[in-house]
Design a protein around this motif. Structure first.
Motif: not given
Length: 465
Positions: A404-421, A426-430, A432-436
């Motif tokens: 999950l996207t987490h404003v207080h725990a951003p992904p350390a390495n985006l390369a571990e993901f094949d998809y980012v959706l 509506y940025p979702g729980w945990m 916010d729009r600025e983070f997204v």
């Protein structure tokens, strides 16, 4: 009644999911684990970063995985939940008949259960295995009263398979059956099985699969201690901490919510069955999490069966002794028969406390991005790892890695993901729009990722190979 309720509950939970209002915690967690089991893979929850056995030691997931072997779809969980919740009306009716109540009042008891607001509300809150324990607890009580020991044992094992903490409820039920219901054999079986599984699950199974750590739920009682045993000791040596929580406005409000739908049919002389509910009631009251003290979440599910038994006992005693319930003492006309009033009051409580209004006050939020979100999900074509929002995750949980996207725990390495959706609107729980927004900008500037889809603030990035 059971059939109609099943259809209503299944339709409601499926509609919520279709509107992207189900969440990663807890639907995606359980859906991912059950899917991985069905694929003969380790049920490691990438959302919690632990093996699912380290969560609640719920071995019910393995028989549930057989359904996913037929066809892997989260709607199996909605169906199991709907059937379980509705089916509990049967042992409710049977317990009333066994207690000597006539068919009309027994039918009204089933209505009390089906219209109890928690039943509808917990069905909307994703999926939780303890709902399977609800009919099993009622069936266990019925089996004990009918002296069907083997059926009692089967029901108890089913309850214990749903969640480790239910072992405390089983042990307390054993104490009640032994001391008050005079069912010695069943009482001893429940007491020893409950206490035994609690020790095994909390001191061996969960720590083994959770890298030696205690269950994460311990964090809800940090003011009492950092382990099960420390909390148990402090409950005795520091009673002031407990009394402060017990005699608080929040506790009285919680008890009022639990009792209001059945208040007229209870008698103080027939509350012994609630001894079985004490462990869960105490855990909910003492918790730092307010969600444990409402009729929306799953935490009060193990209390309902014993509350219903108390109602049955009160009405049965009144019927046998020609006494009067609280309701019958009210100055009402004779043309209000008891079964009809029971159903009417249950309906009033349902209309007041059930969260059916969420469908037009909350669940329609985000409908403007619904087509774009569905289209983006259809473009996730492999079982590769995904980073997404809490509301989208339940639709992409059938893979080894979803985070999950987490404003207080951003992904350390985006390369571990094949998809980012992502959904910027509506940025979702945990999140916010600025983070997204910053994450979208970062991905656009990362050569390793390509923007595959963009519409209505919905973005799908794929990693180039």
């Amino acid at each position: 009644m059971i059939g109609v309720t099943t259809i209503v509950l299944f339709t409601a939970s499926s509609a919520r999911h279709a509107l992207f209002q189900s969440t990663a915690f807890d639907l995606a967690i359980f859906d991912q684990a059950i899917y991985l089991i069905s694929q003969n893979q380790t049920p490691f929850s990438s959302l919690m970063a632990i093996n699912i056995w380290g969560d609640h030691a719920a071995f019910i997931f393995y028989p549930l995985a057989l359904l996913y072997k037929i066809y892997p779809d989260v709607h199996w969980l909605f169906l199991v939940q709907a059937v379980s919740l509705a089916l509990a009306a049967w042992p409710s009716w049977s317990l009333a008949r066994q207690a000597g109540l006539n068919n009309s009042i027994s039918w009204a008891i089933a209505c009390i259960y089906l219209l109890y607001p928690l039943v509808f509300n917990v069905n909307l809150f994703d999926f939780h295995p303890e709902v399977i324990a609800l009919p099993a607890l009622l069936a266990a009580i019925l089996a004990a009263r009918l002296n069907k020991t083997l059926w009692f044992c089967a029901a108890i094992v089913l309850v214990l398979s749903c969640k480790a903490v239910l072992s405390l409820t089983v042990a307390a039920m054993g104490l009640w059956l032994l001391c008050f219901d005079k069912k010695r054999n069943c009482g001893l079986i429940a007491l020893f099985l409950g206490a035994g599984w609690f020790l095994v699950a909390t001191q061996a199974v969960i720590p083994y699969f959770n890298q030696g750590r205690e269950h994460a739920g311990i964090g809800r009682y940090q003011y009492l201690g950092n382990s099960v045993f420390e909390i148990a000791i402090n409950l005795i040596v520091k009673p002031n901490l407990v009394l402060e929580r017990l005699f608080s406005l929040e506790t009285f409000e919680y008890l009022a919510l639990l009792l209001l739908p059945v208040i007229w049919w209870l008698s103080p002389r027939h509350l012994s069955s609630l001894i079985s509910a004490v462990p869960m009631l105490a855990m909910n009251i003492l918790s730092d999490i307010p969600a444990q003290r409402d009729l929306i979440h799953q935490y009060s599910v193990p209390i309902l069966p014993f509350l219903l038994v108390a109602v049955i006992s009160s009405l049965a005693y009144s019927n046998q002794q020609k006494g009067k319930t609280i309701f019958e003492r009210l100055p009402l006309p004779n043309y209000y028969p008891l079964p009809r009033v029971i159903v009417i009051w249950s309906l009033i409580a349902f209309l007041a406390l059930a969260k059916y209004g969420y469908f037009w006050t909350i669940y329609l939020n985000g409908i403007d991005t619904l087509p774009a979100t569905k289209e983006a999900i259809s473009l996730v074509e492999t079982k590769g790892s995904v980073l997404t929002t809490a509301q989208i995750a339940p639709h992409l949980a059938h893979r080894p890695v979803v985070k999950l996207t987490h404003v207080h725990a951003p992904p350390a390495n985006l390369a571990e993901f094949d998809y980012v959706l992502l959904n910027l609107r509506y940025p979702g729980w945990m999140s916010d729009r600025e983070f997204v927004k910053n994450l979208v900008t970062k991905l656009k500037n990362t050569p390793q990722f390509q923007l595959k889809y963009q519409r209505d603030d919905v973005y799908l990035f794929t990693k180039s190979h």
